[in-house]
Design a protein around this motif. Structure first.
Motif, mmCIF file in Angstrom:
data_model
loop_
_atom_site.group_PDB
_atom_site.id
_atom_site.type_symbol
_atom_site.label_atom_id
_atom_site.label_comp_id
_atom_site.label_asym_id
_atom_site.label_seq_id
_atom_site.Cartn_x
_atom_site.Cartn_y
_atom_site.Cartn_z
ATOM 1 N N ARG A 40 0.703 -1.093 0.018
ATOM 2 C CA ARG A 40 -0.039 -0.144 0.119
ATOM 3 C C ARG A 40 0.863 1.141 -0.140
ATOM 4 O O ARG A 40 1.835 1.277 0.958
ATOM 5 C CB ARG A 40 -0.816 0.124 0.939
ATOM 6 N N THR A 62 -1.685 -0.761 -4.154
ATOM 7 C CA THR A 62 -2.629 -0.067 -3.926
ATOM 8 C C THR A 62 -2.346 1.571 -3.270
ATOM 9 O O THR A 62 -1.323 1.519 -2.673
ATOM 10 C CB THR A 62 -3.859 -0.632 -3.318
ATOM 11 N N LYS A 63 -3.288 2.159 -3.542
ATOM 12 C CA LYS A 63 -3.143 3.593 -2.402
ATOM 13 C C LYS A 63 -3.654 3.027 -1.043
ATOM 14 O O LYS A 63 -4.569 2.003 -0.897
ATOM 15 C CB LYS A 63 -3.829 4.729 -2.955
ATOM 16 N N GLN A 73 -10.673 -3.777 -2.588
ATOM 17 C CA GLN A 73 -9.387 -4.083 -2.497
ATOM 18 C C GLN A 73 -9.052 -5.316 -2.111
ATOM 19 O O GLN A 73 -8.262 -6.197 -2.566
ATOM 20 C CB GLN A 73 -8.467 -3.089 -2.178
#
Length: 185
Positions: A40, A62-63, A73
């Motif tokens: 992340r 991912t963010k 997610q």
């Protein structure tokens, strides 16, 4: 050389005492360690393990998000893991250590079709963490029990968090070892 594949929805083994203990234990026992992670954005990526990983692969990048996007997610993580495990022909002779329900469910599903030996590391008992309707909670508890019973070992922080017990459960507390605390001072 013996190999263990650690799969966890985090980016750093050294930031989680449980995973650090596992990886250090298996390293000392002569295992090559492979780590599949979820990176992340802005999450610590540094590994301070004191040994080298054989391989590290980010299955998902991912963010940092929360709420419904985070749940989405997790679904992507779950689906990507299933495909990655199905398509990987090198996992037959590897012990898999899967962290958490969402990861272990993917490993369990693939184990129904491929011969996989897995350790179910369950630090949070998923069915007790989220507020869910009773029928969904009961279904998840049943799935958790099935994953546990089919695992090589089910690592838990204590029996008080579970509505079931079996011979495969092993308690490893969710806190740093004494040497980790001394080294942190």
């Amino acid at each position: 050389m013996k190999k263990i594949l650690i799969i966890a929805p985090i980016s750093s083994l050294s930031n989680r005492p449980r995973l650090y203990k596992f990886s250090r234990f298996f390293n000392l026992k002569g295992f090559d360690i492979i780590f599949w992670s979820w990176y992340r954005e802005n999450e610590s990526y540094e590994e301070n393990l004191g040994f080298q990983l054989k391989e590290k692969k980010n299955i998902l990048k991912t963010k940092q998000v929360s709420g419904l996007i985070l749940y989405f997610q997790y679904i992507i993580w779950f689906i990507k893991l299933i495909f990655k495990l199905f398509l990987n022909n090198n996992i037959k002779n590897i012990i898999i250590c899967s962290m958490g329900f969402e990861t272990s469910l993917a490993v369990f599903i693939v184990s129904r079709f491929k011969k996989i030996t897995y350790i179910y590391d369950d630090p949070d008992n998923f069915s007790k963490v989220l507020r869910l309707p009773k029928y969904i909670k009961l279904l998840i508890e049943k799935i958790e029990k099935t994953i546990s019973e089919n695992s090589f070992q089910h690592i838990i922080p204590g029996y008080e968090r579970y509505s079931f017990s079996n011979k495969k459960q092993l308690i490893i507390k969710n806190f740093p070892s004494e040497s980790d605390v001394i080294n942190a001072k």
